[in-house]
Design a protein around this motif. Structure first.
Motif, PDB file in Angstrom:
ATOM      1  N   ALA A 171     -13.021  15.503  32.071  1.00 34.80           N
ATOM      2  CA  ALA A 171     -14.340  16.069  31.803  1.00 34.80           C
ATOM      3  C   ALA A 171     -15.392  14.983  31.594  1.00 34.80           C
ATOM      4  O   ALA A 171     -16.557  15.273  31.309  1.00 34.80           O
ATOM      5  CB  ALA A 171     -14.285  16.985  30.578  1.00 34.80           C
ATOM      6  N   GLY A 172     -14.982  13.707  31.700  1.00 34.72           N
ATOM      7  CA  GLY A 172     -15.933  12.600  31.585  1.00 34.72           C
ATOM      8  C   GLY A 172     -16.038  11.972  30.214  1.00 34.72           C
ATOM      9  O   GLY A 172     -16.851  11.069  29.998  1.00 34.72           O
ATOM     10  N   LYS A 173     -15.212  12.408  29.270  1.00 33.37           N
ATOM     11  CA  LYS A 173     -15.264  11.847  27.921  1.00 33.37           C
ATOM     12  C   LYS A 173     -14.711  10.420  27.942  1.00 33.37           C
ATOM     13  O   LYS A 173     -13.657  10.158  28.489  1.00 33.37           O
ATOM     14  CB  LYS A 173     -14.451  12.718  26.972  1.00 33.37           C
ATOM     15  N   ARG A 174     -15.418   9.513  27.302  1.00 32.25           N
ATOM     16  CA  ARG A 174     -15.082   8.100  27.405  1.00 32.25           C
ATOM     17  C   ARG A 174     -14.278   7.543  26.226  1.00 32.25           C
ATOM     18  O   ARG A 174     -13.675   6.482  26.323  1.00 32.25           O
ATOM     19  CB  ARG A 174     -16.369   7.302  27.591  1.00 32.25           C
ATOM     20  N   ARG A 175     -14.262   8.219  25.105  1.00 33.23           N
ATOM     21  CA  ARG A 175     -13.512   7.778  23.916  1.00 33.23           C
ATOM     22  C   ARG A 175     -12.839   8.979  23.258  1.00 33.23           C
ATOM     23  O   ARG A 175     -13.380  10.080  23.278  1.00 33.23           O
ATOM     24  CB  ARG A 175     -14.441   7.140  22.876  1.00 33.23           C
ATOM     25  N   PRO A 176     -11.684   8.761  22.601  1.00 36.57           N
ATOM     26  CA  PRO A 176     -11.061   9.869  21.870  1.00 36.57           C
ATOM     27  C   PRO A 176     -11.907  10.227  20.655  1.00 36.57           C
ATOM     28  O   PRO A 176     -12.472   9.341  19.996  1.00 36.57           O
ATOM     29  CB  PRO A 176      -9.689   9.324  21.464  1.00 36.57           C
ATOM     30  N   CYS A 177     -12.002  11.491  20.367  1.00 33.92           N
ATOM     31  CA  CYS A 177     -12.845  11.988  19.273  1.00 33.92           C
ATOM     32  C   CYS A 177     -12.071  12.087  17.962  1.00 33.92           C
ATOM     33  O   CYS A 177     -10.860  12.318  17.971  1.00 33.92           O
ATOM     34  CB  CYS A 177     -13.382  13.373  19.640  1.00 33.92           C
ATOM     35  N   CYS A 178     -12.796  11.960  16.904  1.00 29.91           N
ATOM     36  CA  CYS A 178     -12.280  12.251  15.560  1.00 29.91           C
ATOM     37  C   CYS A 178     -11.037  11.427  15.236  1.00 29.91           C
ATOM     38  O   CYS A 178     -10.050  11.937  14.720  1.00 29.91           O
ATOM     39  CB  CYS A 178     -12.000  13.745  15.421  1.00 29.91           C
TER      40      CYS A 178
END
Length: 87
Positions: free
Chosen positions: A73-80
């Motif tokens: 989906a284009g997310k560049r870093r892991p969240c949280c």
């Protein structure tokens, strides 16, 4: 493709080597592979560390699946997540 070839097909992180199971999952999804190739070695390192830091195999498999979906989906870093402590 041999196990070693799978991991070598994609670039690793700045500190962590790319595990074969993660590489295979990334190679199976074009959009995730495109994002992976576009992010920095530090960002790749964070994804690898986040996936590998799971204590249970089920959690690791879930993180790989979620990571590939998010990269796709284009997310560049892991969240949280507090980030990799290894670099």
């Amino acid at each position: 493709m041999k196990k070693d070839d799978v991991a070598r097909a994609l670039e690793a992180g700045s500190h962590h080597h790319l595990p074969v199971d993660v590489a295979a999952a990334l190679l199976s999804t074009k959009d995730a592979r495109i994002t992976w190739s576009d992010i920095t070695p530090l960002a790749r390192n964070e994804w690898i560390c986040w996936m590998q830091s799971a204590k249970k195999e089920e959690t690791r498999a879930k993180r790989i699946r979620i990571g590939v979906e998010q990269l796709g989906a284009g997310k560049r870093r892991p969240c949280c997540w507090q980030g990799c402590r290894h670099h």
